[in-house]
Design a protein around this motif. Structure first.
Motif, short mmCIF file in Angstrom:
data_model
loop_
_atom_site.label_atom_id
_atom_site.label_comp_id
_atom_site.label_asym_id
_atom_site.label_seq_id
_atom_site.Cartn_x
_atom_site.Cartn_y
_atom_site.Cartn_z
N GLY A 1 0.82 -1.19 0.00
CA GLY A 1 0.00 0.00 0.00
C GLY A 1 0.86 1.25 0.00
O GLY A 1 0.40 2.36 -0.25
N PHE A 2 2.14 1.06 0.28
CA PHE A 2 3.18 2.09 0.22
C PHE A 2 4.46 1.37 -0.16
O PHE A 2 4.51 0.13 -0.21
N LEU A 3 5.50 2.10 -0.45
CA LEU A 3 6.79 1.50 -0.78
C LEU A 3 7.73 1.57 0.41
O LEU A 3 7.79 2.58 1.11
N ALA A 4 8.46 0.49 0.64
CA ALA A 4 9.47 0.45 1.69
C ALA A 4 10.75 -0.15 1.12
O ALA A 4 10.71 -1.16 0.42
N ILE A 5 11.86 0.50 1.40
CA ILE A 5 13.18 0.06 0.93
C ILE A 5 14.12 0.03 2.13
O ILE A 5 14.10 0.95 2.96
N VAL A 6 14.93 -1.02 2.24
CA VAL A 6 15.97 -1.03 3.27
C VAL A 6 17.33 -1.09 2.59
O VAL A 6 17.49 -1.70 1.53
#
Length: 335
Positions: A183-188
């Motif tokens: 529902g959103f973007l997440a990057i590590v």
């Protein structure tokens, strides 16, 4: 004394329950290194890796049909996204950088993106739905490469506001899970810094959070992120010294999480390249030193297998959990 005895007994039962959950190896009869894995349901899954290798199972991982993509025999397909037993998208890391798609179960692959510039290195891919997907690449000119498709992988274009990168910061093409769309973007990230970068998918406005995972060299950092019902878990470490257990897991508790700390009481046993949410408070993580499981939302981890794997993924629709690694290693996790 009675209290200590009770605590020891409870912990023993806890470990016994975890160790009862095992990984069954699968014979692949193929010598390729796997990092791309997409499990569609309890029957269909795709895997991808070195030497242009792609595999598909339609019986829950027991048997696999293998192919070497023609013209891409030297490609390293680091991630794969499957939509059915016929349709899938793969990305090739290194140079040239490619994105390919098949609509006939791998009989034919079409090139949908190609860059011969050595600055391009593709790390991971994730789709929010069958049409809307993203591919993450290492930074170019101070920003992470972020490609977007709105037509199921048929065309790819850079997003208008890619996430900014710090000096010597990068993402890891280790399991395809340093990027997630929820529902959103997440990057590590890792390298010089360990961070989590987040943005809405429709309007790229990035916020970042520093992570206390080991970092400072190209082999260290955050490698994978998974979102659970009550918490988010990030894993990583140092793949060059993979037995080190320090700073390899980080927990972000939600409002209803029972475990409120960011740091596990007992963490995974060494570097982990992938973490996957299973159900409830249960997460599975894996890496070259072995596979670890938590059933209490990241508070306590127990090693359940010593075999080296790179990636673990649960079925998008179902309960099948598969693992894949180097030298053709495949496994089924039973829980």
């Amino acid at each position: 004394m009675k209290i200590n005895t009770i605590l020891i007994s409870v912990f023993t039962l806890f470990c016994s329950a975890l160790n009862a959950q095992t990984i069954t190896p699968i014979t692949s009869n193929i010598n390729a290194g796997f990092r791309g894995l997409s499990v569609l349901d309890d029957r269909v899954a795709w895997v991808s890796g070195t030497k242009g290798t792609v595999g598909i199972t339609t019986d829950g991982g027991l048997n696999w049909k293998w192919q070497q993509v023609k013209g891409f025999e030297k490609a390293d397909f680091r991630d794969i996204e499957a939509f059915s037993d016929k349709e899938a998208v793969i990305i090739a890391s290194g140079s040239p950088a490619y994105i390919l798609k098949t609509s006939d179960g791998g009989l034919h692959w079409e090139t949908k993106f190609e860059k011969t510039d050595t600055a391009y290195f593709l790390d991971a891919m994730d789709f929010a739905d069958a049409k809307h997907g993203f591919v993450l690449g290492d930074p170019i000119n101070g920003k992470f490469l972020l490609l977007e498709t709105l037509d199921g992988g048929d065309s790819w274009n850079p997003v208008k506001n890619a996430p900014p990168a710090l000096k010597d910061e990068a993402a890891f093409a280790a399991s395809g899970t340093c990027l997630r769309s929820e529902g959103f973007l997440a990057i590590v990230t890792g390298g010089s810094n360990s961070r989590m970068l987040m943005s809405p998918m429709e309007d790229m406005v990035w916020v970042d959070k520093g992570l206390p995972l080991t970092n400072g060299t190209p082999s260290r950092g955050a490698f994978s992120i998974a979102f659970g019902k009550h918490q988010t878990i990030i894993v990583g470490g140092n793949y060059a010294k993979d037995k080190l257990p320090d700073s390899v897991a980080y927990v972000i508790p939600g409002a209803k999480a029972k475990f409120k700390s960011n740091t596990p009481v007992i963490g995974p046993a060494g570097y982990q390249s992938c973490v996957e949410y299973i159900k409830g408070n249960k997460f599975l993580s894996t890496g070259t030193p072995g596979t670890n499981l938590t059933i209490d939302g990241g508070k306590t981890w127990v090693k359940v297998d010593n075999t080296s794997y790179n990636v673990c993924r649960k079925a998008k629709r179902g309960n099948l959990i598969l693992l894949a690694g180097d030298h053709g290693k495949l496994g089924i996790f039973k829980f």
